[in-house]
Each structure stands twice: as structure tokens, then as C-alpha cells.
Scaffold this active site. Sequence first.
Site, PDB file in Angstrom:
ATOM      1  N   HIS A 265     -53.158  22.910  83.469  1.00 49.65           N
ATOM      2  CA  HIS A 265     -54.605  22.803  83.652  1.00 49.65           C
ATOM      3  C   HIS A 265     -55.339  23.327  82.414  1.00 49.65           C
ATOM      4  O   HIS A 265     -56.201  22.636  81.841  1.00 49.65           O
ATOM      5  CB  HIS A 265     -55.012  23.597  84.902  1.00 49.65           C
ATOM      6  CG  HIS A 265     -56.467  23.516  85.247  1.00 49.65           C
ATOM      7  ND1 HIS A 265     -56.964  22.640  86.172  1.00 49.65           N
ATOM      8  CD2 HIS A 265     -57.536  24.208  84.778  1.00 49.65           C
ATOM      9  CE1 HIS A 265     -58.274  22.783  86.260  1.00 49.65           C
ATOM     10  NE2 HIS A 265     -58.649  23.738  85.428  1.00 49.65           N
ATOM     11  N   GLU A 266     -54.981  24.525  81.992  1.00 54.26           N
ATOM     12  CA  GLU A 266     -55.662  25.122  80.836  1.00 54.26           C
ATOM     13  C   GLU A 266     -55.324  24.352  79.553  1.00 54.26           C
ATOM     14  O   GLU A 266     -56.166  24.228  78.663  1.00 54.26           O
ATOM     15  CB  GLU A 266     -55.316  26.607  80.695  1.00 54.26           C
ATOM     16  CG  GLU A 266     -55.658  27.470  81.919  1.00 54.26           C
ATOM     17  CD  GLU A 266     -57.087  27.314  82.426  1.00 54.26           C
ATOM     18  OE1 GLU A 266     -57.983  26.997  81.616  1.00 54.26           O
ATOM     19  OE2 GLU A 266     -57.315  27.472  83.652  1.00 54.26           O
ATOM     20  N   HIS A 269     -57.783  21.624  79.315  1.00 48.57           N
ATOM     21  CA  HIS A 269     -59.048  22.102  78.739  1.00 48.57           C
ATOM     22  C   HIS A 269     -58.903  22.282  77.231  1.00 48.57           C
ATOM     23  O   HIS A 269     -59.766  21.885  76.442  1.00 48.57           O
ATOM     24  CB  HIS A 269     -59.430  23.462  79.340  1.00 48.57           C
ATOM     25  CG  HIS A 269     -60.073  23.377  80.702  1.00 48.57           C
ATOM     26  ND1 HIS A 269     -61.194  22.634  80.948  1.00 48.57           N
ATOM     27  CD2 HIS A 269     -59.754  23.972  81.884  1.00 48.57           C
ATOM     28  CE1 HIS A 269     -61.549  22.774  82.231  1.00 48.57           C
ATOM     29  NE2 HIS A 269     -60.688  23.584  82.817  1.00 48.57           N
ATOM     30  N   GLU A 295     -63.703  19.580  82.987  1.00 51.26           N
ATOM     31  CA  GLU A 295     -62.837  19.734  84.151  1.00 51.26           C
ATOM     32  C   GLU A 295     -61.938  18.507  84.306  1.00 51.26           C
ATOM     33  O   GLU A 295     -60.773  18.603  84.689  1.00 51.26           O
ATOM     34  CB  GLU A 295     -63.701  19.950  85.390  1.00 51.26           C
ATOM     35  CG  GLU A 295     -62.964  20.427  86.609  1.00 51.26           C
ATOM     36  CD  GLU A 295     -62.247  21.764  86.440  1.00 51.26           C
ATOM     37  OE1 GLU A 295     -62.627  22.557  85.551  1.00 51.26           O
ATOM     38  OE2 GLU A 295     -61.276  21.992  87.190  1.00 51.26           O
TER      39      GLU A 295
END
Lengths: 504, 504
Positions: A265-266, A269, A295
Site C-alpha cells: 500500500h505504502e 503511494h 489513495e
Amino acid sequence: MNAREAYEKLVKWSRELFLIESTMELLSWDQRCFIPEKGHSHRSEQIAYLSRLYHEKQRDPRVGEWLEIASTDSHEPDSAEYANMREWSRWHRRATKIPLELVEELAKTTSEAESVWEKARARSNWGLFEPYLEKIVRLKREEAEAAGYEKEPYDALIDLFEPSMTACEFHEISCSLLPFIEESIGLAMKKPNSIDDSFLFRYFPLKIQEEFGRFVAGRIGYDFKAGRLDVSAHPFTAYIGPGDVRITTRYNTGDFRTAFFAILHETGHALYDQGLKESHWGTPCGMYASLGFHEAQARFWENQIGRSKGFWKFFYPRLLKHFPILADVPLEKFWKALNVVKPSPIRVEADEVTYGLHIILRFRLERKLINGEMSVREVPEAWAQFMKTHLGISPSKEEEGALQDVHWSAGLFGYFPVYLLGNIYAAQIKEAMEKDLGPLEELCSRGKFFTILEWLDKNIYSKGRRHTPRELIAKITGRGIDIRPFCDYLRNKLELLYLGEGNP
Amino acid sequence: MNAREAYEKLVKWSRELFLIESTMELLSWDQRCFIPEKGHSHRSEQIAYLSRLYHEKQRDPRVGEWLEIASTDSHEPDSAEYANMREWSRWHRRATKIPLELVEELAKTTSEAESVWEKARARSNWGLFEPYLEKIVRLKREEAEAAGYEKEPYDALIDLFEPSMTACEFHEISCSLLPFIEESIGLAMKKPNSIDDSFLFRYFPLKIQEEFGRFVAGRIGYDFKAGRLDVSAHPFTAYIGPGDVRITTRYNTGDFRTAFFAILHETGHALYDQGLKESHWGTPCGMYASLGFHEAQARFWENQIGRSKGFWKFFYPRLLKHFPILADVPLEKFWKALNVVKPSPIRVEADEVTYGLHIILRFRLERKLINGEMSVREVPEAWAQFMKTHLGISPSKEEEGALQDVHWSAGLFGYFPVYLLGNIYAAQIKEAMEKDLGPLEELCSRGKFFTILEWLDKNIYSKGRRHTPRELIAKITGRGIDIRPFCDYLRNKLELLYLGEGNP
């Protein structure tokens, strides 16, 4: 001063704002990763000082004049200058409308409220938090009134995170999504124990989890020479500046998913931030398009890619080398376990299907709070009611209910919608990408992550904030925000998971 | 505005300066410990921005007026207010005299020069560095002329680090010390191989070195809840603010001394910073007395304590548990090895006796450079000559000669003397402490480090910058700067090491 000179003044002013902000980003990264226990109070003072500096500079009385003079030059609608002028004007309008005293009172109140919220959550005591939340809601309503809006106060808040999104539009989106989510939960709940995921809770040594996480993040394109992976209580990405985009995760040796999907997820980003154009840094054009789009990048890599079968076709042999403890688990079984649908009272533990419900709940409540249609005291009951009706579960304590998120204590009203928009955008992006590149399953299974990254770079990263989110999604997909690809994507996956049908 | 109000304005202004500085301290700590490779260029921009902010604020045109009004109140000479007014006035005088353009040109030049120096050192090529150093010397001479001085330009630079110290006085100190150092080297060189230190170069695993270092630092009083120990190329202490004082070291698995004495040295600095009064933070009274005093704290713990027999009587059994590889080495032999006198061309590797020579050399050269009595081109030869005459060695390459220190490339002229003053103060402090507490050997061997720390806290740490360094050393010892205790301390140790006599 001519238009060009005024524009240059604005660039210089904008870069200073970004420099202050990026310094706060490092202070905050350090505070969440490395600060010694007794250093917090001084750190708050450092951040408060820079924050004041930022807000004062944002309100520089000369900005209005520069904007006026610079706007006598006309720019192509697709140019960097055009986009910068659009965003600077937006910021300036808002900054001049909201009194500095209100900004400072909000900062002070939320700073206190966050530590009260921590205590309240630890004790599952909503009453403790109530007076602070009441004050924050009152101040956020003041902020909305000062900023101005067309239809309702909430619009002035959501606009900060997803420019030009409105409560009305998001309400429509969530209303059309709700029946689909309920139907999907129904489908999964018909066979509640059909998927075995028990092996995800075996013992996974921390160091090896870290090694594997680093390997995958690097393999899909994260540049460790321009970043770091550290540990924090809540995973986050820190965009310190060009060449310095750091991610964090947290480890749970008894649950494979915790650290790994946080890293993915990070990384999503961070790939976006690492892909922003350095030459535009310090101006809006060097920024992400919107928080919804940010997001979407995280969700895309975490879910569309990281929970796909193709991804694991490529990485599973490597995973088995790191964790021989999974040797008895076939790929198919592992993949299913990562995608199991299981209602949970906790948002951050929710699967792809039920996640949306958590957002719809928060959106509905905070919209009412901000528009003055509900009191803070009524929140826990409304929360419980919604969870019971739509997820069929009742949180046993407030810690699992309305006290679980930090957002409200931090004054982040209007923020939750970006999580759901992220999921919706991500599915739209995937569909558009597949039109150009063919099935992602195929690319992933062959490890062609660079091809995917290149597409994202060309269509999203390199554009920064040159377009509004609405323009950008239209450029990518040829249409507006649309829940259909998200529903298609999930329906397809659910059929594979629970009916043994559908195309991968 | 009355005097009290003006004083409060000054406090607020001073706190802002400290907040900016403490933020730069974190930026720089991160740059030396954790920054990713590609993040340096952005970091330089962040630091340059804050540095500009700092210098502008330092030159706030209202400060002169506030000082004037505030000075109409009279304060007791020993009060915090008195000391603050004294220091603020000093700063203000200097800041108003030195043009901002000169400060910025120096910052730009030294920033370039540091990277050129790194290259020049790696290639042992003085010529590469020469033009940059010439420019820095020129700018520093301009700075000295602008700041003003009584006797010679160098005085204006040394005063920045050791207030009211002069070139003349330091010259006298070093002239009286020189014969003693030469005599001591002669004594040690009579039996050049009498001390076996070969076992210090066995294999010491990094992790265990770290564990032992942490244990000792904590045991002598470093508060890890208000600090951290990390790794950097050059060890340093970062005073981020109250409750946050971090130290670093570097590890060499083939040399026990490298990391351990760096940790002790930096712990000495950090104990001082951790002991400064939080209530005075942001004003001069919350600062260390002078850099000479700061260095004295580091030298005290590194040498007076950390190279004493009593210290190892207490810690050696523990060390053997960490490093069974030393089981065949008796305490006496270990202690001697840590104190061996061996001329080296490298300052940071010098022992307690020869260290002073390295400083005297640098002081003499930089004084001549700043006073215009020597050209940059003449430095390497003068360097070689001094080393040959006084240490009997010739550096084989410039990397071991005039290119070994970063200081000049960073514009730090007038800084070297504080290292030697630190050694001299440390010995004076030890003597004064023993008058109150009895022999330190005794206290150390019983692990009574808290007693030592308490004395330092009462007599030095808690006083901050309330007194000038000259007043402070007088308060502690009843006399001025005096090399006698330093000579006595070394003579005593040398007799024990090389003649087998003297009292421990």
C-alpha cells in the site's frame, strides 16, 4: 511588475511554502519512527512554530496582487502555468477567507484532542472524547462557513481533499454502491467457511518478512536509493522531497498480511511521489492530482495488483523460499486466503468488499455532524445501528466502534470519502490500462511491473496536478467517476473465490 | 513598551531562533544518519532555506531597540536575565556588523568547498582544494574585519567559539604546554614497545560492541528515553531539544577503541546537553557555557574517566562477559593498552599526550592564514615541517596531512583551540571535583557515576551560560585557565605506564 515577474514571485512564494511543509514532513516522520520518548513535547513546539510560519506565509498580503498581475498573461489550458495559477488562486481564496485565529485554535484543539482520543480509545470511553469532538465539529463548521460553499457546509471540507467533489455527488456514488456491496456480502456469507486462511497466521519471523517486503517493493519499482523502509505504529508514506520518499510498516509475526500489504500500500503511494516531476517541485504542478488519486495508487498496488493471482504466480515461489513454513500450501489456496471476505468492525482490517461500508458509514455521520443534523452524543448509537444493519455485527466496545479512527480527533472531516474514491479510481485506472497493455494478470505473472509503472508514469505520475481530478479521470478513461469497473472487478473476483467461476 | 515588555520580546525572539536552529539540527542529524542517497540535494535546499530564515530573524531591526529598552532594568550579575542580556547584546553586535551577503556567500562557498575537500582528500591532492580554501580565508578575513577586534583578526573568529579567548592568550597557553608534551613524548619513546596493545585489534563483533556501548553509556547516566545511539561516518552529538539529545558512533570490528571511545566522548557531550535546564531553553542561559566547556565534558568522560584504571576495575568483568576473546588479557594490561602513547599523523587517532601538538599546529597555521602572514599554498610544507620537528613523523600523503580535517572547508577557523582548551578544562574540573568527592579512581571503581554526574550537574550543567567561560572556570577552581592540572594528570599517568611508578 509585469505578468511574468508576478508569476516568478508566485513561484518563489510557492517554493517557500513547500520547503516549510517538507521540513514539517521530516519532523513528523522522525516523530513517528525514531523520536525518543521524552522528545515529543519539544517536537510539538517545533511543528507548531513551522506551522505558524506556513500559515503566515500562505496569507502574504502581496499574493493577491501577484495573482492579479500574473493573470493578465494568458496560458494554454493544458500548460503548467495554467494549472499553477488555478491552484494558487484556489489556495489564496481559501486562505484569505479563513481567519488565522481559527486555524490556530483548530491546531491547538486537535493537538489536545488527539491525546484525549488515545486515552478514550484505550478505555473505550466515548464520553471522555465527546466534549473535544464537539468543539472540533463547531470549529470545522466555522471553517466551512468562512470558506463558503454552494449547497451545504460539508462541501467546503471535502473540497480540501478532493477538489470539486460534493457531498451530494459522493452520496449518490455511495447509494449506488451500497446494494452491490450488500449483495456481494450475501454471496460470500452463503459459504462462510469455504476458504481456509488459517495458514496466514503461522509464525513469520520479522526479519524475513522485512527482507521479503523489501524485495517485492524494489521489484515492482520502488527506488530504495530515494527512500527507506522503517517501522511505525501506523504505516505511512513521507514525501520529504525529490529523491526522498520514505515508507513505513508494522510487523505482526502471527499474521502474514499485516506488514506485507502495508508495504504494498505504502509503496503504491511512494511510487506516485517518486514519479512526480522534480522540475515542478515547489509548485502545484509538481503535486499529486488529489488525495483520491493518491489513495488510488496505493489501492491499485495493494489490491488490483497485490491480491491478483498473476502477482502471486510470479512471487509465490520466492515467498516459499523465504517462508518454507508455507510449503504445504498451494498457490491457489494462498491466493484465495488473501481475498477472503469477512465482515469486521475494524475499517483497517476490512477486505475489499466490505471496506466501502466503513466509509459510507463515516461519511453519513460526519456529513450530518458538519451540517448540524446530528449531535456528537448520538454518534455511537447511529454507528452501532449501521453496523448491525449492513454488516450484521455489533462492535463489542467503542474501541471497535466510533473511537477506532484518529481522523476526527485530528480535524480531518471530509477526508474519509477519498478512501472509497481511491478504490473506484483504481478500478477505472486498471480497466483503462488493460485496454492499452492487455490483461494485468498476464503482465504480473511474467513480472512485467516496469511496463505497468511506465503506463502509470505517463498517464498519471508525470502529470502531477496539471489537471483537476475530474479532468484527469476523464483523460484516462474517457468518462467521469464510474463505479462500474470497481463492481465488475469485485464481482469477477468473488465468483472465482466463492463460485469457482469467472475469468481470472 | 517598558523594560519588562522589551525583555519578553527578546525572549520570544530568542526562542524562535532556537526553534529554527533545533529544526536544522534534526535535518542535519537525519542527513548524517538516515537520508537516502538521492535525498541530499533537497536536504541542502531545506537547510539553506532555514538558515536564511535564521539569519534574517537574527537581524530583526527591532532587536536593537528592545535591547536598549530592556537594559534600563538592572539585573543581578548572577541572574539569568543578566546573562541573557549579555549574550543577546553580543549576538546583536556581531549580527549587525556582518552583512547578510557575506554570510550567504560563506554558506555557498563552504557548501561547495566541502565536497571539493572530500574529493581532494580522497586523491591526496592539495592543489584541488587550494583555490576554495583561498576564497574561504579571504571571506573569513572579511568577516573578522567586519566583526572587529582589538589586536588581530583571528581574535574575532576564536571569540565565536570561546568567548573572550584571544590568539595571544591561546598562544601563551600552547607555548607553555609544548615543552611538557615534547618531554612526555620523549619519556614514552624511550620504551617504544613496552606496552602490548595487539589484543585491541582482535575481532569484536559489531552488535556486541553496540550492546556494550549502550550498557556503559546508560550506566554512567545517559538517558536513552531522551536520546538515541545511531551510526554515522563521523561520530557526533545532536542536541535536538529538551528530552532529545542523540549520539552516534562508527564501528570497526578490528579495533575495540574506535566505537567505544567515540560513544564515551559523545556521551560526555550528551550528558551536558541532557543536563541543561529545560526551563531556560530558548535563551542563552539554557545553553552550554562555551564550546571549550562542551569539549571538556566529552574529554572528561572519554579520558579522565574512560581511560582510568578505576573505570575499568568496574567495567572490565562486564567487558569480558561481552568479549570472552579477551579472557587471556589481565585488567592491568588492558588498561595500559588503552593509554599507549604513539605519535600518529592523524589528529583523531592521537593519544592524550600527542593530541595537543595537532591542535597547536593547526592553531599556528590558521592564525597566520587569517592574519595574512601565510598563503594557502605554503600550508602543506609548514605542516610537514612541524610534524617532523615535534612528532618526528612525516605524513606520507596529504590525506594524512593538511587535508585530514573538515573544519577549514566548513569555514571553521578559530575552532581548533577549543579541543585543547577542553583537555585543559577537563583536568582542572577533575582536580576541583576530587577536592569535593575524593579520588575519582575510587568512585569509578565502585561504579559511583551518579555522584560524579551530580557534581557536574550542580557545578556546570545546571548553570548553562549564566557565566562566561572565564567566570565559570574561576567559580569551579578558584583560578583561571591553568595547564598545571592537565600536566600533573598526564605526568602521573605516564609514570604509571612507562616507569611503573606514581599514584593511581
